[in-house]
Scaffold this motif. Sequence first.
Motif, mmCIF file in Angstrom:
data_model
loop_
_atom_site.group_PDB
_atom_site.id
_atom_site.type_symbol
_atom_site.label_atom_id
_atom_site.label_comp_id
_atom_site.label_asym_id
_atom_site.label_seq_id
_atom_site.Cartn_x
_atom_site.Cartn_y
_atom_site.Cartn_z
ATOM 1 N N SER A 1 7.992 12.348 15.929
ATOM 2 C CA SER A 1 8.323 13.250 14.820
ATOM 3 C C SER A 1 7.847 12.619 13.516
ATOM 4 C CB SER A 1 9.834 13.506 14.770
ATOM 5 O OG SER A 1 10.526 12.285 14.529
ATOM 6 N N VAL A 2 7.756 13.440 12.489
ATOM 7 C CA VAL A 2 7.328 12.961 11.169
ATOM 8 C C VAL A 2 8.378 13.360 10.152
ATOM 9 C CG1 VAL A 2 5.618 13.188 9.335
ATOM 10 C CG2 VAL A 2 4.863 13.043 11.703
ATOM 11 N N GLN A 3 8.817 12.393 9.347
ATOM 12 C CA GLN A 3 9.840 12.646 8.336
ATOM 13 C C GLN A 3 9.243 12.445 6.951
ATOM 14 O OE1 GLN A 3 13.256 10.122 8.714
ATOM 15 N NE2 GLN A 3 14.375 11.086 7.022
ATOM 16 N N ARG A 4 9.493 13.402 6.072
ATOM 17 C CA ARG A 4 9.033 13.313 4.683
ATOM 18 C C ARG A 4 10.040 12.472 3.905
ATOM 19 N NH1 ARG A 4 5.849 17.702 2.241
ATOM 20 N NH2 ARG A 4 5.726 17.408 -0.013
ATOM 21 N N LEU A 5 9.568 11.405 3.303
ATOM 22 C CA LEU A 5 10.470 10.464 2.634
ATOM 23 C C LEU A 5 10.441 10.643 1.122
ATOM 24 C CD1 LEU A 5 9.650 7.195 4.615
ATOM 25 C CD2 LEU A 5 11.495 8.826 5.038
ATOM 26 N N GLU A 6 11.621 10.644 0.542
ATOM 27 C CA GLU A 6 11.764 10.713 -0.916
ATOM 28 C C GLU A 6 12.937 9.829 -1.334
ATOM 29 O OE1 GLU A 6 12.286 14.806 -1.814
ATOM 30 O OE2 GLU A 6 10.173 15.334 -1.509
ATOM 31 N N VAL B 1 0.843 -1.200 0.000
ATOM 32 C CA VAL B 1 0.000 0.000 0.000
ATOM 33 C C VAL B 1 0.876 1.248 0.000
ATOM 34 C CG1 VAL B 1 -1.716 1.321 1.298
ATOM 35 C CG2 VAL B 1 -1.899 -1.170 1.159
ATOM 36 N N ALA B 2 1.942 1.243 0.809
ATOM 37 C CA ALA B 2 2.824 2.403 0.911
ATOM 38 C C ALA B 2 3.478 2.718 -0.430
ATOM 39 C CB ALA B 2 3.886 2.149 1.970
ATOM 40 N N ALA B 3 3.680 1.703 -1.265
ATOM 41 C CA ALA B 3 4.343 1.907 -2.547
ATOM 42 C C ALA B 3 3.549 2.823 -3.474
ATOM 43 C CB ALA B 3 4.571 0.547 -3.217
ATOM 44 N N PHE B 4 2.261 2.965 -3.234
ATOM 45 C CA PHE B 4 1.417 3.785 -4.108
ATOM 46 C C PHE B 4 1.379 5.261 -3.683
ATOM 47 C CE2 PHE B 4 -0.159 -0.394 -5.182
ATOM 48 C CZ PHE B 4 -0.513 -0.280 -6.512
ATOM 49 N N ALA B 5 2.108 5.631 -2.657
ATOM 50 C CA ALA B 5 2.018 6.979 -2.101
ATOM 51 C C ALA B 5 2.457 8.056 -3.083
ATOM 52 C CB ALA B 5 2.865 7.075 -0.832
ATOM 53 N N ASP B 6 1.713 9.154 -3.113
ATOM 54 C CA ASP B 6 2.180 10.370 -3.775
ATOM 55 C C ASP B 6 3.086 11.134 -2.811
ATOM 56 O OD1 ASP B 6 0.709 10.159 -6.268
ATOM 57 O OD2 ASP B 6 -1.088 10.504 -5.062
ATOM 58 N N LEU B 7 2.779 11.030 -1.510
ATOM 59 C CA LEU B 7 3.616 11.598 -0.463
ATOM 60 C C LEU B 7 3.718 10.563 0.656
ATOM 61 C CD1 LEU B 7 5.140 13.928 0.945
ATOM 62 C CD2 LEU B 7 2.941 14.667 1.875
ATOM 63 N N HIS B 8 4.948 10.211 0.998
ATOM 64 C CA HIS B 8 5.175 9.185 2.022
ATOM 65 C C HIS B 8 5.754 9.865 3.265
ATOM 66 C CE1 HIS B 8 6.574 4.776 2.837
ATOM 67 N NE2 HIS B 8 6.188 5.389 3.947
ATOM 68 N N LEU B 9 5.073 9.697 4.397
ATOM 69 C CA LEU B 9 5.503 10.285 5.659
ATOM 70 C C LEU B 9 5.771 9.162 6.659
ATOM 71 C CD1 LEU B 9 2.792 13.096 5.881
ATOM 72 C CD2 LEU B 9 5.184 13.419 5.246
ATOM 73 N N ARG B 10 6.954 9.213 7.284
ATOM 74 C CA ARG B 10 7.289 8.205 8.299
ATOM 75 C C ARG B 10 7.125 8.820 9.681
ATOM 76 N NH1 ARG B 10 10.119 3.653 9.846
ATOM 77 N NH2 ARG B 10 11.426 3.924 11.708
ATOM 78 N N VAL B 11 6.331 8.170 10.513
ATOM 79 C CA VAL B 11 6.116 8.608 11.896
ATOM 80 C C VAL B 11 7.014 7.767 12.788
ATOM 81 C CG1 VAL B 11 4.419 8.963 13.731
ATOM 82 C CG2 VAL B 11 3.716 9.159 11.338
ATOM 83 N N GLU B 12 7.813 8.454 13.602
ATOM 84 C CA GLU B 12 8.715 7.714 14.475
ATOM 85 C C GLU B 12 8.816 8.416 15.818
ATOM 86 O OE1 GLU B 12 12.346 7.557 12.324
ATOM 87 O OE2 GLU B 12 12.612 9.722 12.230
ATOM 88 N N LYS B 13 9.197 7.641 16.820
ATOM 89 C CA LYS B 13 9.368 8.233 18.141
ATOM 90 C C LYS B 13 10.792 7.995 18.614
ATOM 91 C CE LYS B 13 7.622 4.221 20.749
ATOM 92 N NZ LYS B 13 6.609 3.765 21.729
ATOM 93 N N ALA B 14 11.231 8.931 19.443
ATOM 94 C CA ALA B 14 12.587 8.842 19.959
ATOM 95 C C ALA B 14 12.615 9.447 21.356
ATOM 96 C CB ALA B 14 13.552 9.583 19.036
ATOM 97 N N VAL B 15 13.648 9.080 22.108
ATOM 98 C CA VAL B 15 13.793 9.611 23.460
ATOM 99 C C VAL B 15 14.812 10.739 23.415
ATOM 100 C CG1 VAL B 15 14.442 9.104 25.843
ATOM 101 C CG2 VAL B 15 13.219 7.390 24.482
ATOM 102 N N ARG B 16 14.382 11.938 23.800
ATOM 103 C CA ARG B 16 15.257 13.101 23.850
ATOM 104 C C ARG B 16 15.158 13.736 25.224
ATOM 105 N NH1 ARG B 16 12.943 13.845 18.631
ATOM 106 N NH2 ARG B 16 11.474 15.384 19.468
ATOM 107 N N GLU B 17 16.319 13.863 25.868
ATOM 108 C CA GLU B 17 16.385 14.461 27.199
ATOM 109 C C GLU B 17 15.449 13.751 28.173
ATOM 110 O OE1 GLU B 17 15.630 18.592 26.824
ATOM 111 O OE2 GLU B 17 17.364 18.971 25.521
#
Length: 553
Positions: free
Chosen positions: A514-519, A492-508
Amino acid sequence: MLRELQITNLAIIDKLHVEFNGGLNILTGETGAGKSIIIDAVNLILGGRASAELIRSGAEEASVEAIFDLSGAPSLSSQLAESGIDCDGELLLRRVITRGGKNRVFIGGSLATTSVLSDVSRGLINICGQHDSQSLLKTDQHLRLLDGFSGALELRHAFAACFEEYQKAKAELEALEQGEREAARRIDLLSFQSQEIADARLYAGEEEELSEERTRLAHSEKLLLSSQQAFDALYGGDAALLGRLRRVISGVAEAGAIDHVLSPVVEGLENAYAQLEDASLTLRDYAAGVEAEPGRLEQLEDRLDLINRLKRKYGADIAEILSYQQGVDAELAALSSREQTRDELSARIAGLKDELASVGAKLSKARAEGAGALKKGMERELAELAMAHAVFETSFEPSAEPRAHGFERAEFLFSPNPGEPPRPIAKIASGGELSRLMLALKQLHPESEVPTLIFDEVDTGIGGATSALVGEKLKKVATAQQVLAITHLPQVAAFADLHLRVEKAVREGRTATSVQRLEGEGRVAEVARMLGGTRVTEKTLEHAREMIQEAAA
């Protein structure tokens, strides 16, 4: 479309700014990364229920802001303008929730209420999969969806317009009949008043005339004595003024016969005599008239008393009384025409009811035929979405009396499992099933008044070849509307016109999303991760590239 979304202090999100494009926007990421929180944020913009538990730990308030680009939707901009919301091609919605339970809503920068926010955003976004904002769960929307699929919206609008006129005429007739007793009392009162004034036969200036005459009769003795004495003094005998004047005229006339200079004097005296004679005769007639009407004063008093009684009831003078009578007669005419109005309304209601029956029959037929076609189409689409045994039906509840949109209600029924009877969607469908139901419906009837669709959990329970088919179907919907979809499937993700990756991280020491725009290769890497999990190989990457290329083709 939804262009930007900013989330602050919501759950594990510290501050997140996401920009979306038209077409198919795909959100991916590990389980628990915060994808569902983004959906929760959009749900808040839709006027959904807010809870202080959503606020990030350590913060006093959370906020969600959404910017919508309305440049491609002039009709929506016009509707907002009619509601007093000036958006100029761009609309900003903002909602703030606090720990104290206080909510603040801003629409276009101005304070508003949650209910207004809900009304506005309902025409902007539909979340497929969230029970509190899913149109498939709202039974009153099922008939509209069926009419759209059946091509019966024109008939629906015609019926609704006729029904509005029908209800209006019925309300007028009901109000007329409810006021019947009061109208009868009013007619009796107005008829009495009109007749009372008419019987008096008043005319303008009458009161002044009567008052003057009453004054004369009240002093009749004095007037009689004065007029008689004056007549006697002028004309009463040889000693009267006219007799003496006649003798004077004779003497001057004799002198004038000798000296013509006196002729004008004679003429003047003759004129004076004639005037005095006329005055004496008028005084005689006046005195005779006073003596001839001994009962007239009583008549005048009675007449003036009647006028005063009418003045106390109807006006300050005769002119006002007569004006009041005109108003009474006009109201009587209107009330007297109630029978005619009632007959006209009854005839109009009967005609509108016949028209409703005619249009309603066509509408019911179109719905019945559409329901059959919708059943076949939905079950075919659902089978392609790994729900081969699903049953989809439309249940009708007919009514003898017309309703706002026809002579029936409609409700979609659904059964995902073989052997189970179809039941109302709201009672049986899961979030993933709802998403697939909406996706299937959008394949059959892609037109929508809502410019943005969000599919949540659309791929639950799907795998293999069906996964790619879900992507194709989402892509098809995205040609007409902006689509946001959360998926765990690489196909399903392969059909994206815009692909956004949602990820979490530990800071402080704090977890943040956060959300990263993938290309390019970044997108390939994410699809490969979805294919191979934590272990990504060159072979997995190559497979991901091929998958993206095939979807693009």
